[in-house]
Every structure is written in structure tokens, then in C-alpha cells.
Write a protein that holds these residues in place. Structure first.
Motif, PDB file in Angstrom:
ATOM      1  N   ASN A  53      73.293 -13.760  23.746  1.00 41.76           N
ATOM      2  CA  ASN A  53      74.603 -13.062  23.408  1.00 41.76           C
ATOM      3  C   ASN A  53      73.706 -13.530  21.954  1.00 41.76           C
ATOM      4  O   ASN A  53      73.994 -13.474  20.685  1.00 41.76           O
ATOM      5  N   GLU A  54      72.410 -13.160  21.154  1.00 41.22           N
ATOM      6  CA  GLU A  54      71.763 -13.094  19.542  1.00 41.22           C
ATOM      7  C   GLU A  54      71.139 -11.662  19.672  1.00 41.22           C
ATOM      8  O   GLU A  54      70.724 -11.545  18.475  1.00 41.22           O
ATOM      9  N   ALA A  55      72.166 -10.668  20.033  1.00 45.33           N
ATOM     10  CA  ALA A  55      71.056  -9.504  19.414  1.00 45.33           C
ATOM     11  C   ALA A  55      71.632  -8.680  18.032  1.00 45.33           C
ATOM     12  O   ALA A  55      70.807  -8.296  17.538  1.00 45.33           O
TER      13      ALA A  55
ATOM     14  N   ASP B 169      66.052 -10.475  16.162  1.00 45.95           N
ATOM     15  CA  ASP B 169      64.613  -8.934  15.855  1.00 45.95           C
ATOM     16  C   ASP B 169      64.016 -10.065  14.478  1.00 45.95           C
ATOM     17  O   ASP B 169      62.925 -10.163  14.325  1.00 45.95           O
TER      18      ASP B 169
ATOM     19  N   ASP C 189      66.372 -14.228  27.641  1.00 42.61           N
ATOM     20  CA  ASP C 189      67.547 -13.623  27.655  1.00 42.61           C
ATOM     21  C   ASP C 189      68.546 -14.215  28.793  1.00 42.61           C
ATOM     22  O   ASP C 189      68.353 -13.682  29.788  1.00 42.61           O
TER      23      ASP C 189
ATOM     24  N   SER D 139      72.559 -12.490  28.665  1.00 43.29           N
ATOM     25  CA  SER D 139      74.013 -12.142  27.679  1.00 43.29           C
ATOM     26  C   SER D 139      74.739 -11.316  27.636  1.00 43.29           C
ATOM     27  O   SER D 139      73.987 -10.104  28.660  1.00 43.29           O
TER      28      SER D 139
ATOM     29  N   ASP E 138      75.255  -8.715  25.318  1.00 43.75           N
ATOM     30  CA  ASP E 138      74.919  -7.876  24.137  1.00 43.75           C
ATOM     31  C   ASP E 138      74.399  -7.564  24.881  1.00 43.75           C
ATOM     32  O   ASP E 138      73.373  -7.225  25.394  1.00 43.75           O
ATOM     33  N   ASP E 139      73.347  -6.682  23.298  1.00 52.27           N
ATOM     34  CA  ASP E 139      71.851  -6.205  23.393  1.00 52.27           C
ATOM     35  C   ASP E 139      70.647  -6.795  23.395  1.00 52.27           C
ATOM     36  O   ASP E 139      69.430  -6.501  22.569  1.00 52.27           O
ATOM     37  N   THR E 140      70.835  -8.138  23.443  1.00 54.36           N
ATOM     38  CA  THR E 140      70.307  -9.502  23.241  1.00 54.36           C
ATOM     39  C   THR E 140      68.264  -8.886  23.289  1.00 54.36           C
ATOM     40  O   THR E 140      67.567  -8.478  22.975  1.00 54.36           O
TER      41      THR E 140
ATOM     42  N   VAL F  62      67.549  -6.218  25.035  1.00 48.01           N
ATOM     43  CA  VAL F  62      66.879  -4.481  24.685  1.00 48.01           C
ATOM     44  C   VAL F  62      66.347  -5.112  22.621  1.00 48.01           C
ATOM     45  O   VAL F  62      65.270  -4.643  22.409  1.00 48.01           O
ATOM     46  N   VAL F  63      67.051  -5.362  21.968  1.00 46.32           N
ATOM     47  CA  VAL F  63      67.066  -5.521  20.696  1.00 46.32           C
ATOM     48  C   VAL F  63      65.606  -6.103  20.499  1.00 46.32           C
ATOM     49  O   VAL F  63      64.682  -6.140  20.120  1.00 46.32           O
TER      50      VAL F  63
ATOM     51  N   GLN G 130      64.725 -11.808  31.374  1.00 46.81           N
ATOM     52  CA  GLN G 130      65.854 -11.855  31.686  1.00 46.81           C
ATOM     53  C   GLN G 130      66.642 -12.597  33.293  1.00 46.81           C
ATOM     54  O   GLN G 130      65.788 -12.775  34.529  1.00 46.81           O
TER      55      GLN G 130
END
Length: 82
Positions: free
Chosen positions: A31-33, A37, A60, A63, A65-67, A69-70, A81
Motif C-alpha cells: 500500500n505504497e502507491a 514512484d 508488492d 497491496s 491500492d495501486d502500488t 501500477v504506480v 506481485q
């Protein structure tokens, strides 16, 4: 380098190359989205100043969130993942 891509942990068997990098940085993430980056660009900037080949791998860890993806959008980063 091309943008990173997210892969499933079971897909890592095909990642070996003839010349392994001299430096591998593994970044665990959950959960570091919101800021990964920035952190990854800092790591890549530091590595670029070294006279060695390198890789940056984000793991990952489920997560919500979008970790992934980011992180995948940062050039030169590979995402796994779990």
C-alpha cells in the motif's frame, strides 16, 4: 529502458539473463502507491551514478491500492506481485 511491468510470482522463472546485474535492489512494498514512484526514482538516480549494472525489483506484497501500477510506470523497475 522500457516501463516496468507487473508479473505474478510464478512467472519469475523466465527472468534469468546471461549477464546478471552486479547490483540488485529489492524493494518490499505494501500500500505504497502514494509515494513509491518518488522513492524508486531516488533509488534509480543513486544507482545511475555507480559504475555497475543494476536492477530494481519491487515486491508488492498484496497491496490493496495501486502500488503495482504506480511502480510499474517507473522506467527501469520490475514489479513482482505476491
Amino acid at each position: 529502458m522500457a516501463s516496468g511491468t507487473a508479473i505474478e510470482l510464478s512467472d519469475v522463472s523466465g527472468l534469468h539473463t546471461a549477464a546478471a546485474p552486479e547490483i540488485s535492489v529489492v524493494v518490499p512494498a505494501f500500500n505504497e502507491a502514494g509515494g513509491i514512484d518518488h522513492d524508486l526514482r531516488g533509488i534509480l538516480d543513486a544507482l545511475a551514478s555507480q559504475d555497475a549494472s543494476y536492477e530494481v525489483i519491487v515486491v508488492d506484497d498484496g497491496s490493496e491500492d495501486d502500488t503495482a501500477v504506480v511502480a510499474s510506470a517507473v522506467d527501469g523497475v520490475r514489479v513482482v506481485q505476491h
